[in-house]
Design a protein around this motif. Structure first.
Motif, PDB file in Angstrom:
ATOM      1  N   ASP A 141      -5.370   3.039   2.561  1.00  3.75           N
ATOM      2  CA  ASP A 141      -4.707   4.277   3.064  1.00  3.75           C
ATOM      3  C   ASP A 141      -3.516   4.611   2.366  1.00  3.75           C
ATOM      4  N   ARG A 142      -2.815   3.494   1.855  1.00  5.05           N
ATOM      5  CA  ARG A 142      -1.501   3.531   1.105  1.00  5.05           C
ATOM      6  C   ARG A 142      -1.901   3.678  -0.331  1.00  5.05           C
ATOM      7  N   TRP A 143      -2.804   3.593  -0.927  1.00  3.13           N
ATOM      8  CA  TRP A 143      -3.150   3.740  -2.381  1.00  3.13           C
ATOM      9  C   TRP A 143      -2.914   5.264  -2.733  1.00  3.13           C
ATOM     10  N   ARG A 144      -2.901   5.216  -3.930  1.00  2.90           N
ATOM     11  CA  ARG A 144      -2.745   6.721  -4.513  1.00  2.90           C
ATOM     12  C   ARG A 144      -3.652   6.823  -5.809  1.00  2.90           C
ATOM     13  N   ALA A 145      -4.445   7.931  -5.895  1.00  2.00           N
ATOM     14  CA  ALA A 145      -5.487   8.000  -7.005  1.00  2.00           C
ATOM     15  C   ALA A 145      -4.749   7.797  -8.176  1.00  2.00           C
ATOM     16  N   GLY A 146      -5.343   6.820  -9.064  1.00  2.00           N
ATOM     17  CA  GLY A 146      -4.668   6.753 -10.691  1.00  2.00           C
ATOM     18  C   GLY A 146      -3.687   5.837 -10.603  1.00  2.00           C
ATOM     19  N   GLU A 147      -3.147   4.961  -9.535  1.00  2.00           N
ATOM     20  CA  GLU A 147      -2.284   3.946  -9.459  1.00  2.00           C
ATOM     21  C   GLU A 147      -3.045   2.690  -9.805  1.00  2.00           C
ATOM     22  N   VAL A 148      -2.277   1.739 -10.346  1.00  2.00           N
ATOM     23  CA  VAL A 148      -2.691   0.424 -10.758  1.00  2.00           C
ATOM     24  C   VAL A 148      -2.392  -0.561  -9.545  1.00  2.00           C
ATOM     25  N   VAL A 149      -3.523  -1.100  -8.917  1.00  2.00           N
ATOM     26  CA  VAL A 149      -3.267  -2.033  -7.696  1.00  2.00           C
ATOM     27  C   VAL A 149      -3.614  -3.538  -8.422  1.00  2.00           C
ATOM     28  N   VAL A 150      -2.752  -4.502  -7.810  1.00  2.00           N
ATOM     29  CA  VAL A 150      -3.043  -5.625  -8.481  1.00  2.00           C
ATOM     30  C   VAL A 150      -4.001  -6.350  -7.271  1.00  2.00           C
ATOM     31  N   LEU A 151      -5.223  -6.104  -7.443  1.00  2.00           N
ATOM     32  CA  LEU A 151      -6.306  -6.192  -6.469  1.00  2.00           C
ATOM     33  C   LEU A 151      -6.368  -7.423  -5.798  1.00  2.00           C
ATOM     34  N   ASP A 152      -6.309  -8.447  -6.475  1.00 10.42           N
ATOM     35  CA  ASP A 152      -6.385  -9.958  -6.139  1.00 10.42           C
ATOM     36  C   ASP A 152      -5.179 -10.044  -4.945  1.00 10.42           C
ATOM     37  N   ARG A 153      -4.216  -9.778  -5.106  1.00 16.53           N
ATOM     38  CA  ARG A 153      -2.981  -9.849  -4.436  1.00 16.53           C
ATOM     39  C   ARG A 153      -3.034  -8.884  -3.065  1.00 16.53           C
ATOM     40  N   GLU A 154      -3.509  -7.592  -3.418  1.00 10.57           N
ATOM     41  CA  GLU A 154      -3.821  -6.976  -2.123  1.00 10.57           C
ATOM     42  C   GLU A 154      -5.005  -7.445  -1.142  1.00 10.57           C
ATOM     43  N   VAL A 155      -5.903  -7.928  -1.914  1.00 13.84           N
ATOM     44  CA  VAL A 155      -7.085  -8.355  -0.954  1.00 13.84           C
ATOM     45  C   VAL A 155      -6.620  -9.697  -0.373  1.00 13.84           C
ATOM     46  N   SER A 156      -5.779 -10.405  -0.918  1.00 17.61           N
ATOM     47  CA  SER A 156      -5.291 -11.647  -0.021  1.00 17.61           C
ATOM     48  C   SER A 156      -4.436 -11.228   1.236  1.00 17.61           C
ATOM     49  N   ARG A 157      -3.738 -10.040   1.020  1.00 15.74           N
ATOM     50  CA  ARG A 157      -3.080  -9.455   2.106  1.00 15.74           C
ATOM     51  C   ARG A 157      -3.875  -9.026   3.231  1.00 15.74           C
ATOM     52  N   ILE A 158      -4.910  -8.233   2.640  1.00 14.15           N
ATOM     53  CA  ILE A 158      -5.928  -7.805   3.571  1.00 14.15           C
ATOM     54  C   ILE A 158      -6.395  -8.959   4.357  1.00 14.15           C
ATOM     55  N   THR A 159      -7.081  -9.878   3.690  1.00 13.79           N
ATOM     56  CA  THR A 159      -7.727 -10.858   4.443  1.00 13.79           C
ATOM     57  C   THR A 159      -6.920 -11.692   5.424  1.00 13.79           C
ATOM     58  N   LEU A 160      -5.751 -11.938   5.045  1.00 13.93           N
ATOM     59  CA  LEU A 160      -4.768 -12.637   5.998  1.00 13.93           C
ATOM     60  C   LEU A 160      -4.512 -11.598   7.077  1.00 13.93           C
ATOM     61  N   ALA A 161      -4.317 -10.567   6.891  1.00 16.39           N
ATOM     62  CA  ALA A 161      -4.100  -9.537   8.461  1.00 16.39           C
ATOM     63  C   ALA A 161      -5.104  -9.469   9.080  1.00 16.39           C
ATOM     64  N   VAL A 162      -6.674  -9.508   8.389  1.00 21.09           N
ATOM     65  CA  VAL A 162      -7.385  -9.197   9.199  1.00 21.09           C
ATOM     66  C   VAL A 162      -7.814 -10.604  10.172  1.00 21.09           C
ATOM     67  N   THR A 163      -7.592 -11.843   9.502  1.00 16.80           N
ATOM     68  CA  THR A 163      -7.842 -13.154  10.194  1.00 16.80           C
ATOM     69  C   THR A 163      -6.636 -13.300  11.181  1.00 16.80           C
ATOM     70  N   ALA A 164      -5.674 -13.078  11.257  1.00 17.77           N
ATOM     71  CA  ALA A 164      -4.283 -13.032  11.974  1.00 17.77           C
ATOM     72  C   ALA A 164      -4.646 -11.919  13.204  1.00 17.77           C
ATOM     73  N   LYS A 165      -5.185 -10.811  13.096  1.00 20.05           N
ATOM     74  CA  LYS A 165      -5.182  -9.665  13.755  1.00 20.05           C
ATOM     75  C   LYS A 165      -6.516 -10.292  14.679  1.00 20.05           C
ATOM     76  N   ALA A 166      -7.615 -10.953  14.139  1.00 23.63           N
ATOM     77  CA  ALA A 166      -8.894 -11.589  14.912  1.00 23.63           C
ATOM     78  C   ALA A 166      -8.288 -12.541  15.914  1.00 23.63           C
ATOM     79  N   LEU A 167      -7.208 -13.382  15.342  1.00 23.80           N
ATOM     80  CA  LEU A 167      -6.833 -14.326  16.271  1.00 23.80           C
ATOM     81  C   LEU A 167      -5.797 -13.818  17.275  1.00 23.80           C
ATOM     82  N   PHE A 168      -4.909 -12.773  17.039  1.00 19.21           N
ATOM     83  CA  PHE A 168      -4.135 -12.339  18.191  1.00 19.21           C
ATOM     84  C   PHE A 168      -4.327 -10.897  18.369  1.00 19.21           C
ATOM     85  N   ARG A 169      -5.361 -10.446  19.161  1.00 23.06           N
ATOM     86  CA  ARG A 169      -5.663  -9.140  19.403  1.00 23.06           C
ATOM     87  C   ARG A 169      -4.955  -8.499  20.310  1.00 23.06           C
ATOM     88  N   ALA A 170      -4.485  -9.280  21.348  1.00 24.11           N
ATOM     89  CA  ALA A 170      -4.026  -8.493  22.573  1.00 24.11           C
ATOM     90  C   ALA A 170      -2.539  -8.018  22.131  1.00 24.11           C
TER      91      ALA A 170
END
Length: 433
Positions: free
Chosen positions: A121-150
């Motif tokens: 949702d933070r992306w803007r159409a036409g911008e360049v995203v360093v996708l491998d870094r962005e995906v690394s942040r996403i997977t870390l956030a997902v795993t952390a949230k699955a660990l600490f849901r409460a």
């Protein structure tokens, strides 16, 4: 014993391995089912035959143990699923397996989708995203949230994400170097030690809060707290889960977005399936079995770009593999990308094709991206659900395209990964893609 050509005095095949590991391992594959090379003066046997690999990983797994790298890693962060040897690992696997059962994994899909959506949702159409870094942040956030849901663990998610980066960066280096290295007060060692101390404090505090509450919050930490594990063991498992659940998943997703971008017919077919199955709504766990082509895109990516490029084992007793006897204490290595790119097993192996026929024999003997046998990844179902959810959530609204003139290279670090993956992101409802 078949010794690879090109051995140098004292250095052995070390320079060739260091210069271009995948090219060197591919050349070993072409020299036979079992080929011996020398890393310095230490002989190491590369196993290339699918049948012999299966013996090492499955049928004769009890005759092989983890090698020195894992022993060093255990000194850093204890006996966890990613590092422990038998019988400790099997006991831990039995305890933790319920945390990755289907009903639990299905419950995580909503968490995955919400976290992924928050990033895109933070992306803007036409911008360049360093996708491998962005995906690394996403997977870390997902795993952390699955660990600490409460709610009582939600504050820890951000702190864990901030402190884990330096820890993960230093783990592989420390595991591969002599123990004396970690006592040298280099800036990297100081950052690692400080981050590890802070990480330990966060996990211990949240674990205590979970124990005090006594409630099942439907997350991984609740499962661990309810198990017979001590707080120290839980801390070790949390680090192991975060380590195993971030880099390899992020790398596979990065390659998947790259392959979709350079293979437009595959992307169009995948988007058509997403539109048909979802009808414009967000993905749920119930949708995953119906997204068969997305699943094949993930499977094709894992084969073509297997992140774990080297498995090492130590023979615990003499073992006969093919026409070679492996002595007790000898080192054995298996290169999964080399196996998955063997043209005798997968014709035209560098072609990305989700429709590539993979019969049951190939799946069980020659395609082992998550390992096999007693060391098969416990979180495989979690990882597959996360990758499918990520591809669908991003692709519903966004189309990442390559940056003109940028050539993506495969680099060999702790994992086989893209060197950099800058991509321009466009909305699907525009004509710019």
């Amino acid at each position: 014993m078949r010794v690879a050509a090109g051995r140098m005095p004292l250095l052995g095949h070390g320079p060739a391995m260091a210069r271009d590991p995948m090219r060197f391992l591919r050349r070993l594959r072409d020299q036979g089912d079992v080929v011996t090379c020398c890393l310095g003066t230490v002989p190491v046997h590369q196993i290339n035959s699918p049948e012999l690999i299966r013996r090492v990983l499955v049928t004769d797994a009890h005759r092989f143990g983890r090698n020195r790298i894992f022993a060093n890693a255990r000194q850093l962060f204890g006996d966890g699923l990613a590092t422990a040897d038998e019988p400790v690992r099997m006991r831990q696997r039995r305890i933790m397996q319920p945390a990755f059962h289907r009903d639990r994994t299905d419950a995580y899909v909503d968490i995955m989708r919400t976290e992924i959506q928050r990033f895109v949702d933070r992306w803007r159409a036409g911008e360049v995203v360093v996708l491998d870094r962005e995906v690394s942040r996403i997977t870390l956030a997902v795993t952390a949230k699955a660990l600490f849901r409460a709610d009582l663990g939600s504050a820890a998610v951000g702190e864990v994400c901030r402190s884990l980066g330096p820890v993960l960066d230093g783990i592989t280096k420390r595991a591969m170097l002599p123990a004396v290295y970690e006592r040298i007060p280099t800036p990297g060692n100081r950052r690692f030690d400080a981050a590890l101390r802070w990480f330990t404090t966060i996990v211990d505090d949240v674990t205590k809060a979970y124990r005090d509450s006594g409630a099942d919050h439907g997350d991984l930490l609740s499962m661990l707290v309810a198990s017979p594990m001590t707080d120290a063991e839980i801390r070790t498992q949390v680090l192991n889960i975060l380590m195993a659940g971030t880099d390899t998943t992020a790398i596979t997703l990065s390659w998947a977005f790259h392959e979709l971008a350079v293979n437009p017919p595959v992307r169009r077919r995948m988007l058509a399936e997403i539109d048909t199955v979802l009808g414009g709504r967000p993905v749920t766990a119930a949708d995953l079995p119906r997204l068969s082509y997305v699943d094949r895109v993930v499977a094709g990516t894992v084969r073509r770009h297997t992140p774990v490029w080297l498995l090492m084992r130590k023979a615990l007793e003499p073992v006969r593999l093919g026409d070679v006897t492996i002595d007790a204490g000898a080192q054995v290595m298996i290169s999964l990308p080399t196996l998955h790119r063997d043209p005798d097993l997968f014709p035209d192996p560098m072609r990305f094709d989700p429709d590539r026929p993979l019969d049951e024999q190939a799946r069980t003997s020659a395609l082992v991206p998550f390992g096999a046998g007693r060391h098969r990844c416990t979180g495989e179902a979690f990882a597959m659900a996360e990758m499918t959810t990520a591809l669908v959530t991003v692709s519903r609204n966004w189309v990442p395209n390559p940056v003109p003139g940028h050539r993506v290279r495969e680099v060999t670090r702790a994992f086989l990964r893209p060197d950099a993956l800058p991509m321009t992101v466009y909305r699907r409802n525009t004509r710019n893609w």
